[in-house]
Motif scaffolding. Sequence first.
Motif, mmCIF file in Angstrom:
data_model
loop_
_atom_site.group_PDB
_atom_site.id
_atom_site.type_symbol
_atom_site.label_atom_id
_atom_site.label_comp_id
_atom_site.label_asym_id
_atom_site.label_seq_id
_atom_site.Cartn_x
_atom_site.Cartn_y
_atom_site.Cartn_z
ATOM 1 N N PRO A 191 0.946 -1.208 0.062
ATOM 2 C CA PRO A 191 -0.264 -0.058 -0.084
ATOM 3 C C PRO A 191 0.996 1.227 0.122
ATOM 4 N N PRO A 192 0.248 2.290 -0.625
ATOM 5 C CA PRO A 192 1.111 3.744 -0.642
ATOM 6 C C PRO A 192 1.194 4.221 0.732
ATOM 7 N N PRO A 193 2.139 5.226 0.889
ATOM 8 C CA PRO A 193 2.191 5.715 2.352
ATOM 9 C C PRO A 193 0.968 6.566 2.647
ATOM 10 N N ILE A 194 0.657 6.625 3.902
ATOM 11 C CA ILE A 194 -0.606 7.242 4.178
ATOM 12 C C ILE A 194 -0.507 8.617 4.422
ATOM 13 N N ASP A 195 -1.627 9.333 3.903
ATOM 14 C CA ASP A 195 -1.647 10.695 3.524
ATOM 15 C C ASP A 195 -1.196 11.344 4.910
ATOM 16 N N GLY A 196 -0.477 12.230 4.844
ATOM 17 C CA GLY A 196 0.112 13.390 6.206
ATOM 18 C C GLY A 196 1.101 12.647 6.742
ATOM 19 N N SER A 197 1.489 11.532 6.511
ATOM 20 C CA SER A 197 2.517 10.884 7.200
ATOM 21 C C SER A 197 3.929 11.392 6.831
ATOM 22 N N SER A 198 5.214 11.346 7.532
ATOM 23 C CA SER A 198 6.279 12.034 7.250
ATOM 24 C C SER A 198 7.062 11.382 6.245
ATOM 25 N N CYS A 199 7.888 12.082 5.541
ATOM 26 C CA CYS A 199 8.687 11.508 4.480
ATOM 27 C C CYS A 199 10.286 12.333 4.523
ATOM 28 N N THR A 200 11.113 11.874 4.047
ATOM 29 C CA THR A 200 12.468 12.458 3.968
ATOM 30 C C THR A 200 12.837 13.224 2.873
ATOM 31 N N SER A 235 1.422 21.029 10.433
ATOM 32 C CA SER A 235 2.459 20.181 11.361
ATOM 33 C C SER A 235 3.366 19.183 10.855
ATOM 34 N N VAL A 236 3.322 18.928 9.613
ATOM 35 C CA VAL A 236 4.332 18.148 8.802
ATOM 36 C C VAL A 236 5.317 19.022 7.841
ATOM 37 N N PRO A 237 6.427 19.177 7.968
ATOM 38 C CA PRO A 237 7.563 19.953 7.218
ATOM 39 C C PRO A 237 7.568 19.393 5.940
ATOM 40 N N ILE A 238 7.950 17.906 5.905
ATOM 41 C CA ILE A 238 8.090 17.269 4.641
ATOM 42 C C ILE A 238 6.929 16.025 4.821
ATOM 43 N N GLY A 239 6.085 15.699 3.905
ATOM 44 C CA GLY A 239 5.286 14.590 4.229
ATOM 45 C C GLY A 239 4.613 14.055 2.784
#
Length: 227
Positions: free
Chosen positions: A33-42, A176-180
């Motif tokens: 499954p793709p990453p969850i909307d709003g979760s952090s990435c790098t 609340s999420v700088p990179i996501g």
Amino acid sequence: MSSVTKAARATIAALAGGVLLSTVLTSAASADPPPIDGSSCTASQLGQKVWSYYGPWMSVKPVITDQVAINIAPGTTGTRTDTLTEVETVTRSVTNSVGVEVSASAEAGVVIAKVSTSIKATYNYTVVTSGSTTTSRSTAVTWNFNQPGYYGLYRGVQQVSGYDQYTECVRYPYPSVPIGWKVRTLNFNFFTSPEEGTILCTGPATTLPDLFITKIRDLARKRLGDC
């Protein structure tokens, strides 16, 4: 790794306006499954897109693009050329969730590939990937009629429309999420290779609404009307 099979799977259900098709197109790189909307990435993942492993949702419906009705009286059979009248056009488009045209981008290519594969596997249709509309003014067709009757000459396509989704790593998707990860939606509208033919009026036209008619020739017969 997800247990989703690598083979394409389709589930069809009746839907107003066409046929709803959910197709799973997976690979070793996209089976999870793709990453969850709003979760952090790098930062190293910025710009990366992960397409929905559910595949595109599509509606398929017949559209008559050109048609003409002709009456062949006894004693007047033979070869004749008739010019069809333009009835409706289908415009090709691929837009994202905010309505920006992206049909020339890589995203559009991915959507076309998914739609083409799904339609070919499920309906044995070929999605046209060149030209922006089905416009065909003054289409002339030559037919040989050996029996008198009330006929309709038609030209039509299957319209394929729907949406696909992907998750993209972007900056500040939420306060609340700088990179996501941010879910984005691509809406698309295409058409299949045209079908040309003739229909014979042999009784009352169907009273079914257009949205329940799935074949181009059946829609052309309804448009021809009662004998």
